[in-house]
Design an enzyme around this catalytic site. Structure first.
Site, PDB file in Angstrom:
ATOM      1  N   VAL A   1      63.991  59.291 111.328  1.00 13.99           N
ATOM      2  CA  VAL A   1      64.984  59.050 110.264  1.00 13.99           C
ATOM      3  C   VAL A   1      64.622  57.920 109.314  1.00 13.99           C
ATOM      4  O   VAL A   1      65.316  57.737 108.308  1.00 13.99           O
ATOM      5  CB  VAL A   1      66.418  58.782 110.778  1.00 13.99           C
ATOM      6  CG1 VAL A   1      67.128  60.033 111.186  1.00 13.99           C
ATOM      7  CG2 VAL A   1      66.472  57.716 111.822  1.00 13.99           C
TER       8      VAL A   1
ATOM      9  N   SER B   1      62.363  58.473 115.469  1.00 15.50           N
ATOM     10  CA  SER B   1      62.160  59.608 116.393  1.00 15.50           C
ATOM     11  C   SER B   1      60.704  60.009 116.578  1.00 15.50           C
ATOM     12  O   SER B   1      60.413  60.815 117.465  1.00 15.50           O
ATOM     13  CB  SER B   1      62.943  60.822 115.909  1.00 15.50           C
ATOM     14  OG  SER B   1      64.228  60.791 116.455  1.00 15.50           O
TER      15      SER B   1
ATOM     16  N   TYR C   1      63.501  69.266 114.355  1.00 15.13           N
ATOM     17  CA  TYR C   1      64.899  69.607 114.645  1.00 15.13           C
ATOM     18  C   TYR C   1      65.250  71.028 114.201  1.00 15.13           C
ATOM     19  O   TYR C   1      64.474  71.944 114.426  1.00 15.13           O
ATOM     20  CB  TYR C   1      65.855  68.583 114.013  1.00 15.13           C
ATOM     21  CG  TYR C   1      65.338  67.172 114.046  1.00 15.13           C
ATOM     22  CD1 TYR C   1      65.061  66.563 115.262  1.00 15.13           C
ATOM     23  CD2 TYR C   1      65.097  66.453 112.887  1.00 15.13           C
ATOM     24  CE1 TYR C   1      64.578  65.271 115.317  1.00 15.13           C
ATOM     25  CE2 TYR C   1      64.620  65.158 112.925  1.00 15.13           C
ATOM     26  CZ  TYR C   1      64.368  64.585 114.137  1.00 15.13           C
ATOM     27  OH  TYR C   1      63.894  63.317 114.187  1.00 15.13           O
TER      28      TYR C   1
ATOM     29  N   LYS D   1      59.430  59.756 119.979  1.00 11.23           N
ATOM     30  CA  LYS D   1      59.697  60.772 121.018  1.00 11.23           C
ATOM     31  C   LYS D   1      58.408  61.484 121.426  1.00 11.23           C
ATOM     32  O   LYS D   1      58.271  61.923 122.565  1.00 11.23           O
ATOM     33  CB  LYS D   1      60.755  61.762 120.525  1.00 11.23           C
ATOM     34  CG  LYS D   1      62.143  61.104 120.350  1.00 11.23           C
ATOM     35  CD  LYS D   1      63.183  62.059 119.802  1.00 11.23           C
ATOM     36  CE  LYS D   1      64.603  61.553 119.856  1.00 11.23           C
ATOM     37  NZ  LYS D   1      65.027  60.646 118.819  1.00 11.23           N
TER      38      LYS D   1
ATOM     39  N   TYR E   1      65.242  53.441 124.793  1.00  9.72           N
ATOM     40  CA  TYR E   1      65.221  54.386 123.666  1.00  9.72           C
ATOM     41  C   TYR E   1      65.219  53.640 122.325  1.00  9.72           C
ATOM     42  O   TYR E   1      64.388  53.910 121.452  1.00  9.72           O
ATOM     43  CB  TYR E   1      66.466  55.294 123.795  1.00  9.72           C
ATOM     44  CG  TYR E   1      66.674  56.230 122.640  1.00  9.72           C
ATOM     45  CD1 TYR E   1      66.032  57.457 122.608  1.00  9.72           C
ATOM     46  CD2 TYR E   1      67.516  55.895 121.583  1.00  9.72           C
ATOM     47  CE1 TYR E   1      66.225  58.327 121.538  1.00  9.72           C
ATOM     48  CE2 TYR E   1      67.703  56.750 120.519  1.00  9.72           C
ATOM     49  CZ  TYR E   1      67.063  57.970 120.503  1.00  9.72           C
ATOM     50  OH  TYR E   1      67.240  58.827 119.446  1.00  9.72           O
TER      51      TYR E   1
HETATM   52  N1  GLN Z   1      67.157  56.077 116.497  1.00 12.46           N
HETATM   53  C1  GLN Z   1      67.570  57.303 115.883  1.00 12.46           C
HETATM   54  C2  GLN Z   1      68.800  57.859 116.573  1.00 12.46           C
HETATM   55  O1  GLN Z   1      68.873  57.785 117.740  1.00 12.46           O
HETATM   56  C3  GLN Z   1      66.444  58.275 115.925  1.00 12.46           C
HETATM   57  C4  GLN Z   1      66.780  59.597 115.287  1.00 12.46           C
HETATM   58  C5  GLN Z   1      65.691  60.159 114.426  1.00 12.46           C
HETATM   59  O2  GLN Z   1      64.752  59.478 114.007  1.00 12.46           O
HETATM   60  N2  GLN Z   1      65.858  61.404 114.083  1.00 12.46           N
HETATM   61  O3  GLN Z   1      69.697  58.381 115.993  1.00 12.46           O
END
Ligand code: GLN
Length: 313
Positions: A267, A67, A249, A70, A197
């Protein structure tokens, strides 16, 4: 900044406190390839505007940015805002700028709020950003990798195993993308958006490279290594604001309270951050807390911010 010896000592203290905390966390396993990450890995890197690096631990071991991508997808979209009329209106009518207070992959809010994701740092918001990138970039996947290579100053690769593994475990993101599509907030095919993505999430980078790659946001949007403008100062400030309020988050309030810096987590256990005008930084430790943020990483950033007085608030 303090002198180099003092910073080295602080990093050692911070690592000593943070590293053992990892045993209370859990490595993400909903993407099977992430489950094999070594929970004992820990790296912390700070990079100053003049390129001086302060590091401790496993800072040269690559991991999937997940993530953290992003932030860079939003930066790419913001570049389009800077260069073409009407993109800002398009962007901010399709994705919000408020913290979600919900998990990063929650579907609940999306249904209630009729397909307008709360912000670009959660999965639903990133999918809309990716859809916008497909509209405005010739090759959105290539553009993301190009931007990251420019900022890291080195060639980068996709972790093919992680990419394949996430493609096989897409159920929740697929549901989210279909919901967005149903609400009319995806203009391209669900598969194409998801491919973009997953590709961005599977970029493999080291802690050292990520600390370096964050610096332009601390430097008014200008890449300090080359002087290349990446974003206008106004838009760089906006990306940092969204990181501060939404980058971790449903723990973004906790992070503001305990760390006080614009941050973004992934993650695979990475967390990037900036100290305006001073530093790009990254910490990596795979075991996560229940919100999906690196547990030892969170502790490390708190200790670091306290000891070096880094908080912006
Ligand atoms: N690729 C992960 C997902 O879509 C990314 C989520 C994350 O890093 N929080 O669930």
């Amino acid at each position: 900044m303090r002198d180099d010896v003092e910073i080295t000592e602080v990093l050692a203290e911070v690592a000593d406190i943070a590293r053992p905390q990892a045993s209370d966390g859990r490595v993400a396993d909903y993407i099977p390839a992430l489950a094999s990450a070594d929970p004992g890995r820990f790296g912390l890197a700070l990079t100053e505007m003049d390129g001086t690096e302060h590091t401790i631990g496993d800072v040269d071991e690559p991991f999937p940015i997940q993530s953290i991508s992003k932030v860079f997808s939003l930066v790419l979209a913001m570049q389009k805002v800077d260069r073409a009329e009407g993109v800002a209106e398009e962007l901010w009518s399709r994705v919000g700028r408020e913290p979600s207070g919900d998990p990063f992959n929650s579907l609940v809010q999306l249904e209630k709020e009729r397909g307008i994701p709360r912000n670009p740092m959660i999965n639903a918001g990133a999918l809309v950003i990716d859809d916008i990138l497909i509209t405005h970039c010739e090759d959105a996947k290539r553009s993301t990798l190009d931007l990251l290579e420019t900022l890291a100053g080195e060639p980068l690769e996709i972790d093919q195993e992680v990419y394949d593994s996430e493609q096989g475990a897409l159920h929740r993101n697929l549901a989210m993308a279909n919901l967005l599509k149903d609400f009319g907030n995806l203009h391209h095919a669900v598969d194409a958006v998801l491919d973009n993505y997953v590709h961005a999430c599977a970029v493999s980078m080291t802690t050292r490279q990520l600390a370096r790659a964050m610096r332009f946001l601390a430097n008014g949007g200008v890449e300090p290594a080359t002087g290349e403008p990446i974003l206008s100062p106004e838009l760089a400030k906006r990306v940092a604001a969204i990181m501060l309020t939404c980058g971790t988050y449903d723990a973004a309030g906790e992070f503001a309270f305990n760390v006080g810096l614009p941050c973004k987590s992934g993650v695979a256990g990475g967390i990037v951050g900036i100290v305006p005008r001073r530093l790009g930084l990254c910490v990596w430790s795979p075991p996560l807390d229940p919100s999906g943020n690196s547990l030892a990483g969170r502790v490390a950033l708190h200790e670091l911010a306290e000891r070096l007085d880094l908080s912006i608030v």
